[in-house]
Design a protein around this motif. Structure first.
Motif, PDB file in Angstrom:
ATOM      1  N   SER A 132      -9.860 -64.421  11.818  1.00 41.50           N
ATOM      2  CA  SER A 132      -8.702 -65.158  12.325  1.00 41.50           C
ATOM      3  C   SER A 132      -9.162 -66.214  13.311  1.00 41.50           C
ATOM      4  N   HIS A 133      -8.406 -67.303  13.392  1.00 41.86           N
ATOM      5  CA  HIS A 133      -8.795 -68.440  14.228  1.00 41.86           C
ATOM      6  C   HIS A 133      -7.546 -69.008  14.880  1.00 41.86           C
ATOM      7  N   LEU A 134      -7.546 -69.044  16.210  1.00 38.65           N
ATOM      8  CA  LEU A 134      -6.432 -69.616  16.954  1.00 38.65           C
ATOM      9  C   LEU A 134      -6.939 -70.819  17.727  1.00 38.65           C
ATOM     10  N   GLY A 135      -6.179 -71.901  17.689  1.00 41.09           N
ATOM     11  CA  GLY A 135      -6.546 -73.101  18.423  1.00 41.09           C
ATOM     12  C   GLY A 135      -6.386 -72.918  19.917  1.00 41.09           C
ATOM     13  N   ALA A 155      -6.260 -60.824   8.897  1.00 42.11           N
ATOM     14  CA  ALA A 155      -7.589 -61.362   8.608  1.00 42.11           C
ATOM     15  C   ALA A 155      -7.485 -62.780   8.060  1.00 42.11           C
ATOM     16  N   ARG A 156      -8.328 -63.659   8.610  1.00 36.73           N
ATOM     17  CA  ARG A 156      -8.466 -65.052   8.176  1.00 36.73           C
ATOM     18  C   ARG A 156      -7.225 -65.903   8.417  1.00 36.73           C
ATOM     19  N   ALA A 157      -6.284 -65.412   9.210  1.00 35.22           N
ATOM     20  CA  ALA A 157      -5.129 -66.239   9.578  1.00 35.22           C
ATOM     21  C   ALA A 157      -5.585 -67.366  10.507  1.00 35.22           C
ATOM     22  N   VAL A 158      -5.006 -68.542  10.340  1.00 33.69           N
ATOM     23  CA  VAL A 158      -5.369 -69.711  11.141  1.00 33.69           C
ATOM     24  C   VAL A 158      -4.104 -70.281  11.771  1.00 33.69           C
ATOM     25  N   PHE A 159      -4.165 -70.518  13.084  1.00 42.29           N
ATOM     26  CA  PHE A 159      -3.034 -71.092  13.802  1.00 42.29           C
ATOM     27  C   PHE A 159      -3.502 -72.314  14.580  1.00 42.29           C
ATOM     28  N   PRO A 160      -2.677 -73.362  14.648  1.00 43.10           N
ATOM     29  CA  PRO A 160      -3.086 -74.597  15.323  1.00 43.10           C
ATOM     30  C   PRO A 160      -2.987 -74.479  16.834  1.00 43.10           C
ATOM     31  N   ASP A 161      -3.426 -75.525  17.523  1.00 40.53           N
ATOM     32  CA  ASP A 161      -3.314 -75.576  18.975  1.00 40.53           C
ATOM     33  C   ASP A 161      -1.869 -75.330  19.411  1.00 40.53           C
ATOM     34  N   TYR A 162      -1.722 -74.594  20.520  1.00 40.83           N
ATOM     35  CA  TYR A 162      -0.436 -74.372  21.196  1.00 40.83           C
ATOM     36  C   TYR A 162       0.585 -73.590  20.351  1.00 40.83           C
ATOM     37  N   ALA A 163       0.110 -72.860  19.380  1.00 42.84           N
ATOM     38  CA  ALA A 163       1.029 -72.065  18.553  1.00 42.84           C
ATOM     39  C   ALA A 163       1.539 -70.848  19.316  1.00 42.84           C
ATOM     40  N   LEU A 164       2.821 -70.532  19.131  1.00 44.98           N
ATOM     41  CA  LEU A 164       3.411 -69.279  19.593  1.00 44.98           C
ATOM     42  C   LEU A 164       3.359 -68.310  18.421  1.00 44.98           C
ATOM     43  N   VAL A 165       2.637 -67.216  18.600  1.00 46.62           N
ATOM     44  CA  VAL A 165       2.320 -66.316  17.500  1.00 46.62           C
ATOM     45  C   VAL A 165       2.917 -64.947  17.813  1.00 46.62           C
ATOM     46  N   GLU A 166       3.667 -64.394  16.859  1.00 47.50           N
ATOM     47  CA  GLU A 166       4.352 -63.133  17.130  1.00 47.50           C
ATOM     48  C   GLU A 166       4.643 -62.417  15.833  1.00 47.50           C
ATOM     49  N   PHE A 198       4.404 -58.515  13.270  1.00 51.99           N
ATOM     50  CA  PHE A 198       3.558 -57.465  12.717  1.00 51.99           C
ATOM     51  C   PHE A 198       3.799 -57.411  11.210  1.00 51.99           C
ATOM     52  N   PRO A 199       3.143 -58.290  10.427  1.00 54.01           N
ATOM     53  CA  PRO A 199       2.091 -59.238  10.806  1.00 54.01           C
ATOM     54  C   PRO A 199       2.645 -60.472  11.513  1.00 54.01           C
ATOM     55  N   ALA A 200       1.746 -61.160  12.205  1.00 54.39           N
ATOM     56  CA  ALA A 200       2.148 -62.280  13.051  1.00 54.39           C
ATOM     57  C   ALA A 200       2.337 -63.563  12.241  1.00 54.39           C
ATOM     58  N   THR A 201       3.332 -64.327  12.663  1.00 50.00           N
ATOM     59  CA  THR A 201       3.552 -65.670  12.131  1.00 50.00           C
ATOM     60  C   THR A 201       3.731 -66.625  13.304  1.00 50.00           C
ATOM     61  N   GLN A 202       3.679 -67.909  13.020  1.00 48.18           N
ATOM     62  CA  GLN A 202       3.954 -68.887  14.067  1.00 48.18           C
ATOM     63  C   GLN A 202       5.455 -69.027  14.225  1.00 48.18           C
ATOM     64  N   VAL A 203       5.953 -68.712  15.425  1.00 50.92           N
ATOM     65  CA  VAL A 203       7.391 -68.749  15.677  1.00 50.92           C
ATOM     66  C   VAL A 203       7.793 -69.950  16.515  1.00 50.92           C
ATOM     67  N   GLY A 204       6.826 -70.776  16.914  1.00 52.50           N
ATOM     68  CA  GLY A 204       7.128 -71.946  17.710  1.00 52.50           C
ATOM     69  C   GLY A 204       5.851 -72.649  18.107  1.00 52.50           C
ATOM     70  N   THR A 205       6.034 -73.738  18.865  1.00 52.25           N
ATOM     71  CA  THR A 205       4.900 -74.520  19.358  1.00 52.25           C
ATOM     72  C   THR A 205       5.115 -74.835  20.821  1.00 52.25           C
ATOM     73  N   ARG A 206       4.109 -74.588  21.626  1.00 51.82           N
ATOM     74  CA  ARG A 206       4.190 -74.903  23.045  1.00 51.82           C
ATOM     75  C   ARG A 206       4.008 -76.397  23.261  1.00 51.82           C
ATOM     76  N   THR A 207       4.549 -76.882  24.370  1.00 47.30           N
ATOM     77  CA  THR A 207       4.325 -78.280  24.749  1.00 47.30           C
ATOM     78  C   THR A 207       3.236 -78.418  25.798  1.00 47.30           C
ATOM     79  N   SER A 208       2.763 -77.259  26.313  1.00 48.26           N
ATOM     80  CA  SER A 208       1.701 -77.273  27.317  1.00 48.26           C
ATOM     81  C   SER A 208       0.978 -75.931  27.243  1.00 48.26           C
TER      82      SER A 208
END
Length: 351
Positions: A291-294, A307-318, A320-330
């Motif tokens: 797995s790789h988180l920005g 396993a092998r999940a990839v999330f971009p910079d500033y992702a809100l991850v939540e 079971f299993p986790a998905t991106q539920v939003g994006t932070r601004t900071s």
């Protein structure tokens, strides 16, 4: 619900003045403890400024973690049992409660008396649970009120005596028991040796083995296990915090990288993964191999990153299993449960 007995079966190797303390347990800072309490093997209490209270005859089972700060104290009532690898992060728990194995109580949670919390439940920040509730799920929800069968279970757990002694608490400090190894335990694996920057801090029960590099100003908490012995490196950047009873390890021919400023909360499991700078992983999360988180990501408590999940910079991850539920601004702010450098002298014996 947890089926563990209210009384521990281990033979203690260290006993406080009026409570039972296993030799591998750690009390960091000054904790207010009631008579008859039991703190089992591998359990960790981090009490900044005397902010954790453990009531009479309550039990912390193996590898449980309780964290309190002056802003978010933790209080455990009388005759309450915290299950194995359960996490209490600045929460208040009533008396005669049963907290299931692996349950997570986040900051600001208040749990009434005679509550049952299911195994693996995650109670989100600020959740208020009334007396005699049964709580299950991720996130936790009040499923129902106690049934007559539940009350019978509690009575059997306590030998038919549900009375509360209202016993006074006594302060107990880590300084009352000598630490065995003030800067952790380092192990070579074949020709690979850990390297720890001179300004990093390892608590006494932290263990590091193999090809591991720990950067400047990093803090490795009590009970943390970092294993770099599977033909791949572990690289931990500057000012990273890896907190109580978290486990980091590799799969064969992989690597694990935490960039600078990453915070990993108590009770997490990190397989071979890569976390970008400033990412915060809340307590009890699991990050699987590859797995790789920005940078600047935020992983919610109890989440499972596949396993092998990839999330971009500033992702809100939540999830079971986790998905991106939003994006932070900071970038995320450091949580209240991190260890501040100024707290270190009060939390451990320096030397």
């Amino acid at each position: 619900m947890s089926s563990s007995s209210a009384t521990a079966t281990f033979q203690p190797t260290a006993v406080g003045p009026h409570f039972t303390l296993a030799s591998s347990a750690r009390l960091l800072g000054t904790t207010q403890v009631g008579p008859g309490a039991i703190i089992s093997r591998g359990a960790v209490v981090r009490s900044v400024g005397g902010s954790v209270m453990l009531g009479a005859f309550s039990t912390l089972r193996e590898d449980a973690v309780v964290v309190g700060t002056p802003e978010r104290p933790s209080a455990i009532g009388e005759k309450t049992v915290l299950g194995r690898r359960s996490l209490v992060m600045g929460a208040r728990v009533g008396s005669l409660c049963d907290i299931g194995d692996g349950a997570i109580l986040m900051p600001g949670v208040t749990l009434g008396d005679r509550c049952l919390v299911g195994e693996g439940a995650v109670l989100p920040p600020g959740m208020a649970v009334p007396d005699q509730s049964v709580v299950l799920g991720r996130p936790g929800q009040v499923l129902r009120m106690l049934s007559s069968e539940d009350l019978t279970y509690l009575q059997q757990r306590w030998g038919g005596d549900l009375s509360l002694p209202a016993a006074p608490l006594t302060p107990f400090s880590a300084r009352d028991r000598a630490e065995d190894a003030p800067m952790g335990q380092l192990y070579a694996f074949r020709d690979r040796h850990p390297f720890v920057h001179p300004t990093a801090t390892l608590f006494s029960s932290a263990e590091v083995s193999g090809d591991v590099v720990i950067g400047a100003g990093a803090i490795i908490g009590a009970g943390v296990k970092i294993t770099g012995d599977m033909n791949g490196p572990v690289r931990i950047g500057a000012r990273v915090q890896i907190l109580e009873n978290t486990v980091l390890h590799l799969q064969p021919d992989t690597m694990l990288v935490l960039d600078e400023g990453v915070v990993v909360g108590p009770g997490c499991v990190l397989h071979a993964c890569n976390l970008g700078a400033g990412t915060v992983v809340e307590p009890g999360a699991i990050l699987c191999e590859g797995s790789h988180l920005g940078k600047g990501c935020h992983v919610a408590a109890g989440s499972l990153v596949k396993a092998r999940a990839v999330f971009p910079d500033y992702a809100l991850v939540e999830g079971f299993p986790a998905t991106q539920v939003g994006t932070r601004t900071s970038p995320p702010e450091p949580p209240r449960w991190v260890i501040r450098p100024e707290d270190l002298p009060g939390l451990r014996r320096m030397g």
